[in-house]
Design a protein around this motif. Structure first.
Motif, PDB file in Angstrom:
ATOM      1  N   ASP A 279      45.657  26.013  39.886  1.00  0.00           N
ATOM      2  CA  ASP A 279      46.956  26.389  39.320  1.00  0.00           C
ATOM      3  C   ASP A 279      46.812  27.102  37.982  1.00  0.00           C
ATOM      4  O   ASP A 279      47.640  27.947  37.624  1.00  0.00           O
ATOM      5  N   GLU A 280      45.764  26.732  37.219  1.00  0.00           N
ATOM      6  CA  GLU A 280      45.573  27.346  35.911  1.00  0.00           C
ATOM      7  C   GLU A 280      45.223  28.829  36.010  1.00  0.00           C
ATOM      8  O   GLU A 280      45.319  29.562  35.031  1.00  0.00           O
ATOM      9  N   ALA A 281      44.813  29.272  37.205  1.00  0.00           N
ATOM     10  CA  ALA A 281      44.448  30.674  37.394  1.00  0.00           C
ATOM     11  C   ALA A 281      45.653  31.546  37.741  1.00  0.00           C
ATOM     12  O   ALA A 281      45.492  32.732  38.031  1.00  0.00           O
ATOM     13  N   GLY A 282      46.831  30.984  37.689  1.00  0.00           N
ATOM     14  CA  GLY A 282      48.036  31.769  37.972  1.00  0.00           C
ATOM     15  C   GLY A 282      49.009  30.994  38.835  1.00  0.00           C
ATOM     16  O   GLY A 282      48.601  30.260  39.744  1.00  0.00           O
ATOM     17  N   GLU A 283      50.279  31.157  38.566  1.00  0.00           N
ATOM     18  CA  GLU A 283      51.303  30.438  39.314  1.00  0.00           C
ATOM     19  C   GLU A 283      51.365  30.903  40.763  1.00  0.00           C
ATOM     20  O   GLU A 283      51.577  30.109  41.674  1.00  0.00           O
ATOM     21  N   ASN A 284      51.176  32.189  40.990  1.00  0.00           N
ATOM     22  CA  ASN A 284      51.227  32.765  42.327  1.00  0.00           C
ATOM     23  C   ASN A 284      49.821  32.779  42.919  1.00  0.00           C
ATOM     24  O   ASN A 284      48.956  33.531  42.475  1.00  0.00           O
ATOM     25  N   ARG A 285      49.585  31.957  43.944  1.00  0.00           N
ATOM     26  CA  ARG A 285      48.232  31.861  44.512  1.00  0.00           C
ATOM     27  C   ARG A 285      47.793  33.172  45.168  1.00  0.00           C
ATOM     28  O   ARG A 285      46.605  33.419  45.332  1.00  0.00           O
ATOM     29  N   ARG A 286      48.743  34.036  45.539  1.00  0.00           N
ATOM     30  CA  ARG A 286      48.390  35.305  46.165  1.00  0.00           C
ATOM     31  C   ARG A 286      47.766  36.293  45.178  1.00  0.00           C
ATOM     32  O   ARG A 286      47.115  37.249  45.602  1.00  0.00           O
TER      33      ARG A 286
END
Length: 394
Positions: A279-286
């Motif tokens: 999750d820390e790598a961005g809110e949007n997993r795409r």
């Protein structure tokens, strides 16, 4: 343009933290491996150049192509193997072993047999193995409180507060606060840092059957079992279905090209990849693939500046790096444990997988992540047979 619009600070931070954690945790082993092969200081710098360039190009290229985070790394278990097995082996012979291992990886990727084999690993066991791989990093974050209570304690408090108030930027704030506090305490050591470009040094491979069998073949086995298996587990546990065989082929070909310069083995990353997938790598997993693209860019810089970057990363205090890695992986560890233990019928086998992986068991030179899966799958099959036998009797 779409990629630039989607790029966020979370992606850049996750990519940088992944490189920081990966580099500082094992670069000493790489230097020892190069020295065991009798490499000169110029050749050691070339190893860093080749490894940084290879990881950067494959991470950024594969992630951009598949639009999924595909982070690659050097083979740390492979480097550890080289430290002990290259004594008395010339650098050209060692390079020949790297080329031989690369050819075997290309064959495994091109034929697809390795990916077909791994398709039989249940999701719960893959998640359990991932949790076991990352467990030590989470644990060490709190163990480091003992040696540096103020620095690690404030980093932990920053993480908890930001998880509540600024969850997307929690790790970024931990990074900023940790660096600032380490600087105030005088724990950042910049004395050995000097800006200098690395220069590649070519070593012509020499092929010796004893070295190919005693170094090249074990390097292939260790890289596939101790790196690519956990690396795939990280991807699958985070819901990414990137095809493995083309990735293996790409890493094998990259090794083949860069082996004469010191790029001894490239493979899927596991621990650092988890940082780019959480999750820390961005809110949007795409769009989290952009974190791996950013990590690739940082790795290319690492390669280009070689020895300079070694000294730069060495400037950070160990407690800071350990705490940063553990806090960055907390969410992934929790999610992996939940996925591993969610299904009651597979809970016991998953727990066995987790415990074997955590144990650090090593048999025949192969690490605990591989044996965790092997023993876990065997336990699952045995327990399933017992349950089916019980149903038949009733």
């Amino acid at each position: 343009m779409n990629m630039l619009r989607s790029l966020s600070l979370s992606h850049v931070t996750a990519g940088f933290v992944a490189v920081l954690v990966g580099f500082t945790s094992s670069v000493v082993i790489i230097l020892q491996a190069a020295e065991s092969a009798g490499a000169t200081p110029e050749q050691v710098s070339s190893w860093i150049w080749a490894l940084g360039l290879g990881m950067g190009i494959t991470s950024a290229g594969l992630s951009f192509y598949y639009r999924e985070p595909v982070l690659t790394a050097w083979s740390t278990p492979g480097a550890a193997l080289l430290v002990t097995s290259l004594a008395g082996v010339s650098l050209p012979e060692a390079t020949g072993a790297f080329v031989f291992s690369a050819v075997l990886i290309v064959i495994a990727g091109y034929t697809g047999w390795f990916e077909r084999m791994l398709h039989h690993i249940p999701q719960s066991l893959a998640a359990a193995m991932l949790a076991g791989i990352l467990f030590e990093f989470g644990l060490n974050a709190f163990v480091s409180l003992q040696g540096n209570l103020l620095l690690v304690g404030i980093m932990l408090m920053t993480y908890l507060l930001c998880r509540r108030l600024l969850p997307r930027y929690a790790i970024l704030m931990v990074l900023v606060v940790g660096v600032a506090l380490a600087a105030i305490q005088g724990q950042l050591h910049w004395g050995g840092v000097a800006l200098k470009l690395a220069e590649p040094v070519w070593v012509t491979p020499a092929f010796s059957w004893p070295v190919l069998i005693s170094v090249g073949l074990p390097l292939f086995i260790v890289t596939m079992t101790s790196q690519n298996v956990p690396g795939l587990a990280v991807m699958r546990a985070n819901g990414y279905r990137t095809p493995l065989s083309p990735v293996l082929t790409a890493t094998g070909l990259t090794t083949l090209i860069l082996a004469p310069f010191g790029g001894f083995a490239f493979n899927l990353a596991a621990i650092t990849a988890a940082i780019c997938m959480g999750d820390e790598a961005g809110e949007n997993r795409r769009t989290r693939y952009l974190a791996a693209v950013c990590a690739g860019g940082v790795y290319i810089l690492v390669g280009l500046f070689g020895a300079t970057v070694v000294a730069l990363f060495a400037a950070f205090p160990k407690a800071f790096v350990v705490a940063l890695a553990g806090l960055a992986l907390l969410g992934t560890i929790g999610n992996s444990l939940h996925a591993a233990l969610a299904e009651p019928d597979e809970r016991e086998a998953a727990l066995i997988t987790f415990l074997v992986t955590v144990s650090g068991l090593s048999l025949f030179g192969i690490g605990s992540a591989f044996w965790g899966i092997v023993i876990g799958v065997a336990a699952r099959l045995l327990l399933q047979a017992f349950r089916e036998g019980s149903r038949t009797r009733t």
